[in-house]
Design a protein around this motif. Structure first.
Motif, PDB file in Angstrom:
ATOM      1  N   ILE A 142       4.563  67.509  48.706  1.00  0.00           N
ATOM      2  CA  ILE A 142       4.466  68.916  48.301  1.00  0.00           C
ATOM      3  C   ILE A 142       5.822  69.354  47.770  1.00  0.00           C
ATOM      4  N   ALA A 143       5.871  69.730  46.488  1.00  0.00           N
ATOM      5  CA  ALA A 143       7.122  70.158  45.859  1.00  0.00           C
ATOM      6  C   ALA A 143       7.471  71.579  46.275  1.00  0.00           C
ATOM      7  N   TRP A 144       6.481  72.470  46.284  1.00  0.00           N
ATOM      8  CA  TRP A 144       6.691  73.840  46.741  1.00  0.00           C
ATOM      9  C   TRP A 144       5.338  74.504  46.977  1.00  0.00           C
ATOM     10  N   VAL A 145       5.387  75.614  47.669  1.00  0.00           N
ATOM     11  CA  VAL A 145       4.206  76.419  47.910  1.00  0.00           C
ATOM     12  C   VAL A 145       4.568  77.881  47.693  1.00  0.00           C
ATOM     13  N   TYR A 146       3.654  78.617  47.091  1.00  0.00           N
ATOM     14  CA  TYR A 146       3.847  80.061  46.874  1.00  0.00           C
ATOM     15  C   TYR A 146       2.635  80.789  47.466  1.00  0.00           C
ATOM     16  N   PRO A 147       2.867  81.894  48.226  1.00  0.00           N
ATOM     17  CA  PRO A 147       4.162  82.502  48.534  1.00  0.00           C
ATOM     18  C   PRO A 147       4.908  81.718  49.611  1.00  0.00           C
ATOM     19  N   ASP A 148       6.215  81.736  49.480  1.00  0.00           N
ATOM     20  CA  ASP A 148       7.088  81.091  50.455  1.00  0.00           C
ATOM     21  C   ASP A 148       7.649  82.169  51.375  1.00  0.00           C
ATOM     22  N   VAL A 149       8.513  81.754  52.258  1.00  0.00           N
ATOM     23  CA  VAL A 149       9.139  82.711  53.180  1.00  0.00           C
ATOM     24  C   VAL A 149       9.832  83.804  52.373  1.00  0.00           C
ATOM     25  N   GLY A 150       9.534  85.047  52.704  1.00  0.00           N
ATOM     26  CA  GLY A 150      10.134  86.173  52.007  1.00  0.00           C
ATOM     27  C   GLY A 150       9.319  86.703  50.850  1.00  0.00           C
ATOM     28  N   ASP A 151       8.295  85.950  50.400  1.00  0.00           N
ATOM     29  CA  ASP A 151       7.438  86.404  49.312  1.00  0.00           C
ATOM     30  C   ASP A 151       6.290  87.247  49.845  1.00  0.00           C
ATOM     31  N   GLU A 152       5.825  88.176  49.045  1.00  0.00           N
ATOM     32  CA  GLU A 152       4.650  88.967  49.400  1.00  0.00           C
ATOM     33  C   GLU A 152       3.415  88.067  49.422  1.00  0.00           C
ATOM     34  N   PRO A 153       2.527  88.260  50.391  1.00  0.00           N
ATOM     35  CA  PRO A 153       1.306  87.441  50.429  1.00  0.00           C
ATOM     36  C   PRO A 153       0.417  87.723  49.222  1.00  0.00           C
ATOM     37  N   ILE A 154      -0.407  86.758  48.889  1.00  0.00           N
ATOM     38  CA  ILE A 154      -1.367  86.930  47.793  1.00  0.00           C
ATOM     39  C   ILE A 154      -2.772  86.678  48.342  1.00  0.00           C
ATOM     40  N   GLY A 155      -3.762  87.122  47.589  1.00  0.00           N
ATOM     41  CA  GLY A 155      -5.150  86.937  48.008  1.00  0.00           C
ATOM     42  C   GLY A 155      -5.624  85.511  47.776  1.00  0.00           C
ATOM     43  N   PRO A 156      -6.826  85.176  48.260  1.00  0.00           N
ATOM     44  CA  PRO A 156      -7.375  83.831  48.060  1.00  0.00           C
ATOM     45  C   PRO A 156      -7.376  83.437  46.588  1.00  0.00           C
ATOM     46  N   VAL A 157      -7.100  82.149  46.316  1.00  0.00           N
ATOM     47  CA  VAL A 157      -6.993  81.648  44.948  1.00  0.00           C
ATOM     48  C   VAL A 157      -8.127  80.655  44.692  1.00  0.00           C
ATOM     49  N   ASP A 158      -9.147  81.099  43.957  1.00  0.00           N
ATOM     50  CA  ASP A 158     -10.214  80.212  43.504  1.00  0.00           C
ATOM     51  C   ASP A 158     -10.079  79.920  42.014  1.00  0.00           C
ATOM     52  N   SER A 159      -9.221  80.667  41.343  1.00  0.00           N
ATOM     53  CA  SER A 159      -8.936  80.484  39.926  1.00  0.00           C
ATOM     54  C   SER A 159      -8.125  79.208  39.732  1.00  0.00           C
ATOM     55  N   SER A 160      -8.474  78.429  38.707  1.00  0.00           N
ATOM     56  CA  SER A 160      -7.737  77.201  38.412  1.00  0.00           C
ATOM     57  C   SER A 160      -6.533  77.499  37.528  1.00  0.00           C
ATOM     58  N   VAL A 161      -5.466  76.757  37.757  1.00  0.00           N
ATOM     59  CA  VAL A 161      -4.208  76.966  37.041  1.00  0.00           C
ATOM     60  C   VAL A 161      -4.329  76.546  35.584  1.00  0.00           C
ATOM     61  N   ALA A 162      -3.666  77.290  34.699  1.00  0.00           N
ATOM     62  CA  ALA A 162      -3.402  76.860  33.323  1.00  0.00           C
ATOM     63  C   ALA A 162      -1.895  76.691  33.189  1.00  0.00           C
ATOM     64  N   VAL A 163      -1.463  75.575  32.617  1.00  0.00           N
ATOM     65  CA  VAL A 163      -0.042  75.264  32.473  1.00  0.00           C
ATOM     66  C   VAL A 163       0.374  75.551  31.034  1.00  0.00           C
ATOM     67  N   SER A 164       1.509  76.229  30.855  1.00  0.00           N
ATOM     68  CA  SER A 164       1.997  76.538  29.514  1.00  0.00           C
ATOM     69  C   SER A 164       2.249  75.255  28.728  1.00  0.00           C
ATOM     70  N   ASP A 165       2.268  75.367  27.404  1.00  0.00           N
ATOM     71  CA  ASP A 165       2.420  74.185  26.561  1.00  0.00           C
ATOM     72  C   ASP A 165       3.728  73.447  26.833  1.00  0.00           C
ATOM     73  N   ASP A 166       4.782  74.180  27.178  1.00  0.00           N
ATOM     74  CA  ASP A 166       6.062  73.524  27.449  1.00  0.00           C
ATOM     75  C   ASP A 166       6.196  73.088  28.906  1.00  0.00           C
ATOM     76  N   GLY A 167       5.199  73.413  29.734  1.00  0.00           N
ATOM     77  CA  GLY A 167       5.216  72.993  31.127  1.00  0.00           C
ATOM     78  C   GLY A 167       6.102  73.823  32.031  1.00  0.00           C
ATOM     79  N   ASN A 168       6.708  74.884  31.506  1.00  0.00           N
ATOM     80  CA  ASN A 168       7.672  75.662  32.293  1.00  0.00           C
ATOM     81  C   ASN A 168       7.032  76.758  33.133  1.00  0.00           C
ATOM     82  N   PHE A 169       5.790  77.120  32.835  1.00  0.00           N
ATOM     83  CA  PHE A 169       5.136  78.207  33.559  1.00  0.00           C
ATOM     84  C   PHE A 169       3.692  77.839  33.873  1.00  0.00           C
ATOM     85  N   ILE A 170       3.196  78.400  34.976  1.00  0.00           N
ATOM     86  CA  ILE A 170       1.789  78.253  35.325  1.00  0.00           C
ATOM     87  C   ILE A 170       1.184  79.636  35.516  1.00  0.00           C
ATOM     88  N   TYR A 171      -0.120  79.744  35.244  1.00  0.00           N
ATOM     89  CA  TYR A 171      -0.826  81.023  35.320  1.00  0.00           C
ATOM     90  C   TYR A 171      -2.104  80.830  36.135  1.00  0.00           C
TER      91      TYR A 171
END
Length: 584
Positions: A275-304
């Motif tokens: 596991i490289a990382w997990v979000y939210p991490d310590v100090g981050d605001e919690p988020i709701g359940p994630v059933d949406s699949s990730v889309a990765v930007s063309d340059d690989g620098n961002f995920i949505y």
């Protein structure tokens, strides 16, 4: 901010619409013969297909961009629809041979031809909610409600049932759709008990279909894994490069997690995922359940990705929040990425949103029902997405409605964009874009754009005909269109260089519509061996009209001439020095 509502016309079925039904169910299970075939398959060398799948997995590619290089439909009519006999929640894929493949909740997995005929099927026994993935060798992977990940291949010869290759028992329901790595050695998917699983693909010799590794990420996983290969400087190498899987999970009833999992590039090294990382991490605001699949930007620098808390999230590849955009409803749909980097996603508030790379709203488009369908984007950034208001929408890159088509029930699945070869009509050969989507009414739909111009069904005299009687009194032709109709007001006829005015009789058949045109030329004089030219201009009634501009000719007989007539022909002045009337 631009907000647009649905104001355009509806598209309803017309023409020769094919209504399909399922074949007789084929038996499932693995016989002794299949066991023997499996043993033989483990030592066989797979041959890579020369043609790649048109739409190979859920959300199109490993980055799950939802964007294809194909041209989508500018307009759409129902071409065919096929009934599976049960609910269809998975999204289809399109093979290299243009077969549309998908599963149903009755446990059957289908392959349909571009014309909507069943080419083969497979009995998975348990419901299929997982969308299929196709590798470069034509192997097909999908999960089932019983927890089996199936690997099958297209049948050979005249067989009508797919070839069983192997299955892997994940011990819990698989809603997640599989993704393969860059080398197609590993298959990744999530399970309903919250595990991310990697198994060796059919292309990895000796250990096909066996467990590579698994990671417990949350309580439930409905999302599909996105894969990104990162080439690291100074030189690309499997020793230094990295690959990551991005996938979301549910934690309890109200929380969610997003993971980046670094996966082995070379499975033979025997390394496991970390596991490289997990979000939210310590100090981050919690988020709701994630059933949406990730889309990765063309340059690989961002995920949505979206969340049930109503936000669209953008994280950088290191797991830090870049921005979030709040909608008024849960986001179960998976985002798509346009060619300009804009993120397109639907929300249960009934709107489709276009968000820029800066996190600001470009436009929103309102429908009349919650949206759980994930958008598909064509090469011109037109958006195709379904809604629970029963409509499939085509939306332009600036948020305006191109068209909408009404199905018989909710549209949950993600539409896919394919190509359609010759429709089987006598003329012309038609190659046109087609949209495929499954629906909660137990059917899969094919909508096809009309890119074919009107054509001649018959001509009398015909093109190239010789020895035509000099006393010919009528020139007749039938002008039809296979998908829409011929616009009567657009028809312009030039006979021997003059605009003439034929009479018209309506043609209204199941396979085509148009006009029978007759011009009385009995008062005209013809020369021996004269080549008589007829030029016809016309357009169809498609939203973006297709135009016919065709000249044909026939030759008068060589015998004695007809005496001149004192009557004037039914013509207007010659067009040699004038401009044609504007085609409408």
């Amino acid at each position: 901010m631009i907000t647009l509502s649905i104001t355009n016309w509806n598209i309803t079925p017309k023409g020769n619409v094919k209504e399909m039904t399922t074949m007789k169910k084929a038996s499932g299970g693995m016989s002794k013969i299949l066991l023997l075939a499996l043993v033989i398959a483990t030592i066989a060398i797979p041959i890579m297909s020369s043609a790649q799948a048109t739409w190979k997995k859920f959300r199109y590619d490993e980055a799950q961009s939802g964007r294809t290089s194909e041209i989508g439909c500018r307009t759409a009519d129902l071409y065919w629809r096929f009934s599976t006999g049960n609910f269809n929640f998975c999204s289809p894929a399109i093979t290299a041979s243009q077969e549309i493949i998908f599963g149903s909740r009755n446990g059957l997995f289908f392959a349909l031809s571009p014309d909507g005929d069943v080419t083969w099927q497979y009995n998975a026994v348990s419901r299929v909610d997982s969308s299929p993935a196709i590798d470069s060798y034509g192997n097909i992977y999908f999960g089932t409600g019983s927890g089996l990940l199936h690997c099958i291949a297209e049948p050979t010869g005249i067989a009508t049932e797919a070839t069983f290759v192997w299955n892997y028992d994940a011990q819990d329901t698989i809603y997640s759709s599989p993704t393969l790595d860059q080398s197609e050695d590993s298959v990744f998917f999530g399970t309903a008990d919250g595990r991310l699983v990697s198994i060796f693909s059919e292309n990895y010799f000796a250990t096909q279909g066996s467990l590579q590794w698994s990671e417990q990420l949350g309580d439930r996983i409905f999302a599909s894994p996105a894969y990104r290969y990162y080439v690291l400087p100074p030189t690309a190498s499997t020793l230094t490069d990295k690959a990551k899987i991005y996938i979301g999970a549910e934690l309890g009833l109200y929380d969610g997690l997003m993971y980046a999992v670094e996966v082995p590039i070379d499975p033979s090294a025997g390394t496991l995922a970390t596991i490289a990382w997990v979000y939210p991490d310590v100090g981050d605001e919690p988020i709701g359940p994630v059933d949406s699949s990730v889309a990765v930007s063309d340059d690989g620098n961002f995920i949505y990705f979206g969340s049930k808390d109503g936000n669209l999230y953008c994280l950088n590849s290191s797991g830090y929040l870049h921005w979030s955009y709040e909608t008024s409803g849960m986001i179960d749909a998976s985002p798509a990425i346009s060619s300009t980097g804009d993120i397109i996603v639907g929300s249960r508030d009934g709107a489709v949103y276009s968000i820029g790379v800066d996190g600001l709203l470009n436009w929103s488009f309102e429908t009349n029902g919650p949206i759980e369908s994930s958008a598909a984007i064509d090469v011109y950034d037109n958006v195709f997405v379904g809604s629970r208001d029963h409509f499939l929408y085509s939306i332009s890159s600036i948020g305006a409605q191109n068209w909408r088509y009404e199905a018989d029930y909710h549209i949950w699945s993600s539409p896919v964009i394919g190509k359609t070869p010759s429709s089987g009509m006598p003329s012309p050969v038609v190659t046109s874009a087609t949209i495929y989507f499954t629906c909660a009414d137990h059917r899969i739909y094919a909508l096809r754009e009309d890119r074919s111009a009107p054509y001649f069904l018959s001509r009398e005299p015909d093109d190239g005909e010789t020895d035509v009687d000099r006393t010919i009194a009528n020139i007749t032709f039938e002008l039809v269109d296979a998908q829409s109709d011929v616009d009567r007001e657009s028809i312009v006829v030039l006979f021997r260089g003059f605009i003439v005015h034929p009479t018209f009789e309506k043609i209204d058949e199941n396979d085509y519509k148009g006009w029978r045109c007759n011009y009385y030329c009995g008062d005209e004089t013809f020369e021996n061996d004269e080549v008589v030219e007829v030029n016809v201009l016309a357009t169809d009634t498609a939203w973006v009209p297709n135009e016919l501009d065709e000249t044909y000719s026939f030759t008068i007989e060589s015998s004695s001439r007809r005496l001149p007539s004192s009557k004037k022909p039914n013509t207007t002045k010659s067009l040699s020095s004038t401009t044609l009337p504007e085609t409408r």
